[in-house]
Enzyme design. Structure first.
Site: not given
Ligand code: 5RP
Length: 263
Positions: A172
């Site tokens: 991710k």
């Molecule tokens: C933080 C994460 C969060 O799940 C993620 O970044 C959250 O998603 P968004 O940015 O879309 O609110 O992994 O490290």
């Protein structure tokens, strides 16, 4: 790849090779994030439209019914807070045994490339992959960006590639200019975080740009659950990710669903 691991990953990444993951793990270092004050209330209406749910074990146990068929991606790193001076000061917080007891489909851990605790977080990723391989549990590496890091293709490409080299099964990261380079240089599927809440159309454009430049999908949180109409928003994101909808069409869908809801 082990059949069990493959099967779990296939539950998250659908047959079209795309996925809409719903991230609600923010509280692990942010505490009661806006929109997640009562997690069950936020999660329940969105769950039917999520290909997986990313969260911590505390919120899973307290806020998700155990009869759900939605695959769980369990965050297993933490140990810091928004008040910490050094956000990279994370460790593994959940054993693989507990993750298996919770019947998760994958585990997730953040790596902090270029930050003070880079070494520990990358080694922890490798250890988690060893454990995951032992039991057939895929590992999602989250390329966390330290406060001072630039979110460009060079840096994010470095983070994603290191994660894949350590054995992460999917990664991710954040969308950036030249995102296709990040994807090209990463041999495992890449999903993007949504980041801070932006107007719905902008968030839909982010999802569109990401998938049209090679992302497998999104692991989106705030831009869904902080929307005025979270269900309409996740449906619009799904239209982009799974139906290749254009931004304008997905936004029309969002507005239409919003209107219907407000009738
Ligand atoms: C933080 C994460 C969060 O799940 C993620 O970044 C959250 O998603 P968004 O940015 O879309 O609110 O992994 O490290």
């Amino acid at each position: 790849m082990c059949w069990g691991l493959d099967n779990r990953l296939n539950r998250i990444i659908k047959q079209d090779n795309r996925t809409v993951m719903l991230a609600v793990d923010h509280g692990y270092f942010l505490g009661p994030t806006t929109g997640l004050e009562v997690p069950k209330k936020t999660i329940e209406p969105l769950l039917p439209y999520a290909d997986s749910l990313m969260l911590t074990r505390g919120i899973l146990r307290t806020s998700v019914d155990s009869d759900t068929s939605v695959p769980i991606v369990l965050r297993v790193s933490g140990g810091n807070s928004i008040l910490s001076k050094e956000l990279s000061d994370e460790d593994i917080t959940v054993s693989m045994e507990d993750a298996i007891r919770l019947n998760v489909s994958a585990v997730a851990l953040s790596i902090y490339v270029g930050s003070k605790y880079e070494h520990r977080t990358i080694v922890n990723l490798s250890k988690l992959v060893d454990e995951g391989e032992k039991y057939g549990i895929p590992v999602l590496a989250v390329t966390a960006v330290g406060r001072e890091m630039v979110r460009d293709a060079k840096y994010l490409g470095l983070c994603c590639r290191i994660a894949a080299e350590m054995g992460a099964h999917f990664v991710k990261t954040y969308y950036c200019e030249d995102f296709e380079k990040v994807v090209k240089n990463c041999p495992v599927p890449v999903v993007i975080a949504g980041g801070k809440k932006t107007p719905e159309k902008d968030a839909l454009k982010l999802a569109f740009d990401a998938v049209s430049h090679g992302a497998t999908g999104v692991d989106m949180g705030r831009n869904i659950f902080q929307s005025e109409n979270p269900v309409a928003m996740i449906k619009a994101v799904r239209a982009i990710v799974h139906e290749n909808a254009f931004v304008d069409d997905a936004y029309e869908l969002f507005k239409g669903l919003e209107k219907e809801q407000n009738k």
